[in-house]
Structure formats: structure tokens, C-alpha cells
Scaffold this motif. Sequence first.
Motif, PDB file in Angstrom:
ATOM      1  N   THR A  94     -23.685  12.938  -3.189  1.00  0.00           N
ATOM      2  CA  THR A  94     -23.321  12.676  -4.390  1.00  0.00           C
ATOM      3  C   THR A  94     -22.186  13.952  -4.984  1.00  0.00           C
ATOM      4  N   ALA A  98     -18.535  13.429  -6.340  1.00  0.00           N
ATOM      5  CA  ALA A  98     -17.956  14.240  -7.598  1.00  0.00           C
ATOM      6  C   ALA A  98     -17.004  15.045  -7.247  1.00  0.00           C
ATOM      7  N   ARG A  99     -16.850  15.973  -6.230  1.00  0.00           N
ATOM      8  CA  ARG A  99     -15.782  16.610  -6.075  1.00  0.00           C
ATOM      9  C   ARG A  99     -14.465  15.796  -5.713  1.00  0.00           C
ATOM     10  N   LEU A 103     -16.640   9.935  -9.167  1.00  0.00           N
ATOM     11  CA  LEU A 103     -17.596   9.602 -10.252  1.00  0.00           C
ATOM     12  C   LEU A 103     -17.115  10.256 -11.674  1.00  0.00           C
ATOM     13  N   SER A 105     -17.976  11.778 -15.653  1.00  0.00           N
ATOM     14  CA  SER A 105     -18.665  12.449 -16.561  1.00  0.00           C
ATOM     15  C   SER A 105     -19.620  11.953 -17.328  1.00  0.00           C
ATOM     16  N   ASP A 120     -25.950  18.082 -12.823  1.00  0.00           N
ATOM     17  CA  ASP A 120     -24.457  18.756 -12.307  1.00  0.00           C
ATOM     18  C   ASP A 120     -23.968  19.446 -13.893  1.00  0.00           C
ATOM     19  N   MET A 124     -21.709  15.038 -13.905  1.00  0.00           N
ATOM     20  CA  MET A 124     -21.117  14.016 -12.943  1.00  0.00           C
ATOM     21  C   MET A 124     -22.301  13.338 -12.159  1.00  0.00           C
ATOM     22  N   TRP A 125     -23.600  14.042 -12.354  1.00  0.00           N
ATOM     23  CA  TRP A 125     -24.677  13.208 -11.727  1.00  0.00           C
ATOM     24  C   TRP A 125     -25.918  13.797 -12.395  1.00  0.00           C
ATOM     25  N   ALA A 261     -25.592   8.311 -11.251  1.00  0.00           N
ATOM     26  CA  ALA A 261     -24.228   8.968 -11.365  1.00  0.00           C
ATOM     27  C   ALA A 261     -23.366   7.524 -12.009  1.00  0.00           C
ATOM     28  N   LYS A 264     -16.278   6.185 -11.488  1.00  0.00           N
ATOM     29  CA  LYS A 264     -15.344   6.549 -12.313  1.00  0.00           C
ATOM     30  C   LYS A 264     -14.438   5.331 -12.192  1.00  0.00           C
TER      31      LYS A 264
END
Length: 285
Positions: A94, A98-99, A103, A105, A120, A124-125, A261, A264
Amino acid sequence: MKPKAFLTLAAAAVIALIAAAFLWPQKEGVTIYCAADEGHAIPILDAFERETGIYVHRNFDTEADKTVGLVQRLREERGNPRGDVFWHNEIMHTIRLAREGVLASYDSPQAADIPETFRDPGRMWTGIAARARILIVNTELVGEDERPTSMNDLLDAKWRGRTAFVRPLTGTTLTHATVLYTVLGADKARAWFRGLRENETLFPSGNAPLARSVAGGQAAFGFTDTDDYEKVLADGRPVARVYPDQAEGGVGTLLIPNTIALVKGGPRPDLGKKLVDFLVSKRVE
């Protein structure tokens, strides 16, 4: 019926079926990619449907691809996301998603009382339902006075060929290995894993098989997750659990949360947020 008439009717039936496939109203709802075990997830998703009237399209990982299959699918669909919510049964992948910008926000109001350790910073999670990495012990093979208390007990020659650790390729065991490399440093972590092989440690394919092997006496003890331990305990098997390395100076017991999450660019972000709110709520936890 004449052959020509039969063919005409058959062609009409085929056309009607094709038209139905394209024109029949599809059930609208939110789409979740879920790596958590179906036995845990389905009752929760069913409850969401009953309480909100929102249908949940469910995509689960297979046991063999646990934590990897859906992660890769999310990466591949990044340009045209099909999922709205990602429910992962661990945290490492996860963080990577996110990086990588997969995902979105979302600061759920239902997560306000969850400790920051399990959220996060960029939202993001959100972490829920943390499992512990414990030592499951066969109580018929290991006396109470000789039960292991540390990860280093897997290296004790006394237990040669009788301990177990899942191959660290996927899931919580991969996360466990990653954390050990971070906390111990690469040299000490490699030395520990070499020690497992030298002590003829068994390497099952997953945490559930490991728990069953200890319960069945094929191994005396080994690392698994609390939920896998609870399953064999509920079956009446002779097992106990140990939270390892609690003594001063020990590395401690690893907690690995599930993570929720928002995807996106998902097709239904508003419904996705409603499902996230439900999953991170105190009642669901």
C-alpha cells in the motif's frame, strides 16, 4: 420447421442475446479490490450493502497471489482505473502504491480517532485491524517451561528441523522480512535468515499452512499471524501463542494493519468515500 426458417429464428435469437448483453441495465455500485480473506471481508461488505443500499462489486486476490495480484492490477489500470477502493491485508505494498501515485488522498472523518501511527501523513491510506506476528506453539511438543520467547529461538539447535517460517515472497511475511532488514540492518537480517536455513527451518507456502503444520505436529513452533492462529485454535487444536521479543532490548512484536485506500481516478469516488468511511469506522473494526 424448414432449414431456412430455423436459421432465421436462430440468427434472431443470437442478435437478441447480444443486444441484451449491451443494453440490459447493469447494477450500479462501488468497486472494491480486496486482498483480505473473503471469510472476513464478505460479511462486512454485505453489511455495507444492507445499510446503504449501495451494491459492492468485489474483486478478491487468490491465495496463491495474496497481496500481489491486485497490487499489480492496480498498477496496470493506473491510466484507466476500474476500482474505487483498495482493501489490503497488509501495509508495505500500500505504501508503494501511494508513492507511485495510484492512490488518492482522503481524510475520512470516521478515522479521526485512529492513532497517527496507523495513518498515512498524506491520508493516502488508513490502517485498521492490526494483526500481530506471533509464534504459534504446539503444546504437546513444547512444554510450557521451554516455550520460545524470541525470534532467535528459531535458530536454537535444540529445535533443528522443527521450526517454521513462511517463504518471505508475499503477504505479511514479506512485510515482516522487510521490517527486519530495516530494524536490524541488512547484515544482521541476512545472518538471521541464513541461520534459519542452517537450522533446517521448514518454509511453508503461507501462514495458514504453517499454522496447520504446527497444529498437526509437523513443526514445534513458527511465525504466523494472529488470525491464522485463531482458526486452528477454534478447531480445538493443541496450540498456544507467544508474543515474541517482549523483554527489554528485544525487537518487539510486529503489528501489521490492514489498509484502506481510495483509488486515484476511480470511476465512483463519492461511493468509494462512503465505503472507506464504513470500513474505517470503529463499529466495523
